[in-house]
Design an enzyme around this catalytic site. Structure first.
Site, PDB file in Angstrom:
ATOM      1  N   ASP A 255       0.825  -1.197   0.000  1.00 19.39           N
ATOM      2  CA  ASP A 255       0.000   0.000   0.000  1.00 19.39           C
ATOM      3  C   ASP A 255       0.868   1.259   0.000  1.00 19.39           C
ATOM      4  O   ASP A 255       1.986   1.245   0.504  1.00 19.39           O
ATOM      5  CB  ASP A 255      -0.855  -0.046   1.276  1.00 19.39           C
ATOM      6  CG  ASP A 255      -1.878   1.059   1.341  1.00 19.39           C
ATOM      7  OD1 ASP A 255      -2.752   1.089   0.467  1.00 19.39           O
ATOM      8  OD2 ASP A 255      -1.801   1.893   2.268  1.00 19.39           O
TER       9      ASP A 255
ATOM     10  N   GLU B  50       1.818  -0.047  -4.830  1.00 14.15           N
ATOM     11  CA  GLU B  50       0.809   0.951  -5.187  1.00 14.15           C
ATOM     12  C   GLU B  50       1.502   2.300  -5.336  1.00 14.15           C
ATOM     13  O   GLU B  50       1.694   3.019  -4.361  1.00 14.15           O
ATOM     14  CB  GLU B  50      -0.291   1.041  -4.128  1.00 14.15           C
ATOM     15  CG  GLU B  50      -1.404   1.983  -4.548  1.00 14.15           C
ATOM     16  CD  GLU B  50      -2.214   2.551  -3.370  1.00 14.15           C
ATOM     17  OE1 GLU B  50      -3.365   2.931  -3.591  1.00 14.15           O
ATOM     18  OE2 GLU B  50      -1.690   2.628  -2.248  1.00 14.15           O
TER      19      GLU B  50
END
Ligand SMILES: [Ca+2]
Ligand SMILES: [Ca+2]
Length: 581
Positions: free
Chosen positions: A295, A324
């Site tokens: 993330d 990400e």
């Protein structure tokens, strides 16, 4: 493990007054670091390669007769774990949010000690989905044809509300009891492996939930980024590659908090860094992971993330990590890919990144008038920037995810556009990722609130009137979409030419985009007609790709072409033509 050191964080009242000792063959206490908090010690332990599984003692000498003792177990490394194979372009990733997918165990919806209990009437509440719900439906993924599951974070999020998404972790070593247990997570992965499915763990290193016990007594004063008052990140990860960015903006990006409920970790503190690195390696080894989706990748800082990647590679050279890196342009995304030709010589060692620019192009391509660079030309232009990527086939391509508008809403509920978008995703270079519910045309706009793009998968809850797992109660359009997705996914599974083939594409003309995927005498012609009328065209300009081929079969419509000189394609539709000699 190849890395011979182990860092232990020890917590206890006034530990600063103790002198830890280890006396065990093969194990040396290399260093004791006293924190500026008297209740913490950090031990750096060196383990010789010959040391097998064992339990060793750490004595905390206080000068008194009876010293506190901790018994610490070193487990055996799983055989062959270093050869663990991650996902590749032969895979298709299915992203699901465990709280919203299927409730396999209603008993854990309300768990003692957890602040939030399930309430399906709240869009932002917990709905009771869990790991057992995923285990119950593993066959579904095989039937649909996806090969890899990216499961949103599963670790404990003991927050008072809005905790279902999993991004406010309150224990980095424990699965949230409302989702299951560590053992169930491990079991899920073992059962998935038996069905040929890979599992990707969603990890979060930038921040953690403010209800983590650390927040009551921080391990070190600089364990997190502290501000005089709540300070939010500017979320401008582009500042990290911007040659003109001010230090102010970069600092705010890296050190600002993601949200009130999420404290920002300071990965420049080497003890924080080591904690996070060991945590990932522990999860890979313990659970048998095949990949990690990290993330908010840039938010933890370039240097640390590159170090983390190298440490993972050192133990698991073929493991997959996708970061990400949520940036809108190809140059910005490319900077973060392994071996990128960066002017500052930075190497991220990150093998896979999400193709956000292509996602944005997809959202526009089928809704716009076709022009020089609009409409279908957006896809062409987006791919033309692949020279920036050292490994374009390692881009994860997607139309939507748990943070974005759902693609069927974006495409204005037009199933023709939907089918074109999916045909494109499954034939373009890279690793396709689809979001749960896409296969049954689930809708939702991000601006309605995140709960609306993360609705419950029908059939996952007892008494659901629609069951998408068995395709019971679907509308005609949903059923059509489901069978279309299954056809595409099952077809793609064994198409090496799609997984590994080269791409040749042609400038779109009159809203028709043609590209070829080709490898070792095998070739696939993809035609996207982004017009409200059918198109018939001569194929002369594609001769360099059609040479040697005389017939073809459209795998989507099961249409046979007994010649390739003139091809027609219906309005707003795709053809995927397998060429034959
Ligand atoms: Ca449950
Ligand atoms: Ca940060």
């Amino acid at each position: 493990m190849n890395h011979s050191e182990l860092q232990l964080m020890v917590y206890g009242k006034e530990l600063v007054k103790t002198k830890p000792q280890i006396q065990h063959p093969g194990i040396t206490l290399k260093e004791t670091t006293y924190s500026n908090n008297p209740n913490y010690l950090f031990l750096t332990i060196e383990i010789t390669p010959e040391t097998g599984p064992t339990i060793f003692q750490i004595r905390f000498e206080t000068g008194k007769r009876k010293a506190p003792i901790i018994n610490y177990e070193l487990k055996e490394r799983e055989e062959g774990s270093s050869q663990r194979q991650g996902f590749t372009a032969s895979d298709v990733i299915y992203l699901l949010m465990p709280d919203r997918f299927a409730n396999g165990d209603p008993d854990n919806d309300h768990t003692k000690g957890m602040l939030e209990t399930a309430d399906k009437t709240k869009p932002d509440g917990r709905h009771g989905g869990d790991l057992n719900g995923i285990i119950d439906h593993l066959d579904y993924f095989n039937e649909l044809g996806v090969t890899t599951l990216w499961i949103n974070p599963v670790l404990e999020n003991n927050m008072p509300d809005y905790s279902y998404h999993g991004y406010a972790i309150t224990d980095f070593y424990k699965v949230d009891p409302r989702l299951g247990s560590n053992e169930e997570y491990r079991l899920l992965i073992q059962l998935a492996h038996k069905r040929g499915l890979r599992i990707v763990k969603d990890m979060v290193f930038n921040h953690f939930g403010t209800n983590h016990w650390w927040m009551n007594d921080l391990p070190m004063s600089d364990w997190i980024h502290q501000w005089p008052e709540f300070t939010r990140s500017n979320y401008r990860s582009g500042t990290l590659t911007d040659p003109y960015a001010s230090q102010w903006d970069k600092d705010l990006m890296l050190k600002g908090w993601f949200d009130h409920s999420m404290a920002d970790l300071n990965q420049d503190n080497p003890f924080v860094a080591e904690y996070l690195i060991q945590n990932s390696i522990w999860w890979i080894e313990y659970a048998g992971l095949d990949g990690i989706r990290m993330d908010t990748y840039p938010y933890s800082g370039k240097r640390f993330m590159a170090e983390w990647m190298q440490r993972i590679r050192n133990e698991y050279p073929d493991f997959s990590v996708v970061g990400e890196v949520w940036l809108n342009t190809a140059p910005q995304v490319a900077y973060w890919m392994n071996d990128a030709h960066n002017s500052d010589s930075f190497n991220s060692y990150l093998d896979y990144v999400f193709d956000f620019p292509l996602k944005y192009a997809l959202a526009e391509a089928f809704n716009e008038e076709n022009g020089w660079s609009s409409g279908i030309a957006r896809l062409y232009e987006s791919l033309s920037l692949d020279f920036l990527y050292p490994y374009p086939q390692q881009l994860v391509v997607f139309a939507d995810n748990h943070d974005t508008d759902r693609i069927f809403s974006v495409l204005k509920h037009d199933t023709r556009k939907f089918k074109m978008a999916m045909a494109f995703l499954m034939t373009v270079r890279g690793i396709p990722q689809i979001y749960y519910g896409t296969e049954i045309l689930m809708t939702g706009w991000e601006h309605q609130g995140h709960g609306f793009i993360r609705e419950d998968f029908p059939g996952g809850w007892m008494h659901d009137s629609v069951n998408a797992f068995t395709q019971t109660g679907l509308t005609a359009d949903q059923y059509d979409a489901w069978t279309y997705m299954r056809l595409l996914l099952q077809w793609r599974k064994n198409k090496k030419v799609i997984h590994e083939g080269k791409t040749t594409h042609y400038i779109p003309e009159e809203g028709v985009y043609v590209y070829f995927r080709h490898l070792d005498g095998e070739s696939i012609m993809v035609v996207l007609n982004n017009n409200n009328e059918s198109k018939t065209f001569k194929t002369e300009r594609y001769t360099e790709n059609l040479k040697g081929y005389s017939t073809g079969t459209d795998v989507l419509h099961r249409t046979y072409f007994d010649q390739l000189r003139i091809i027609s394609v219906p309005a707003m539709s795709a053809r995927i033509i397998e060429l034959k000699r």
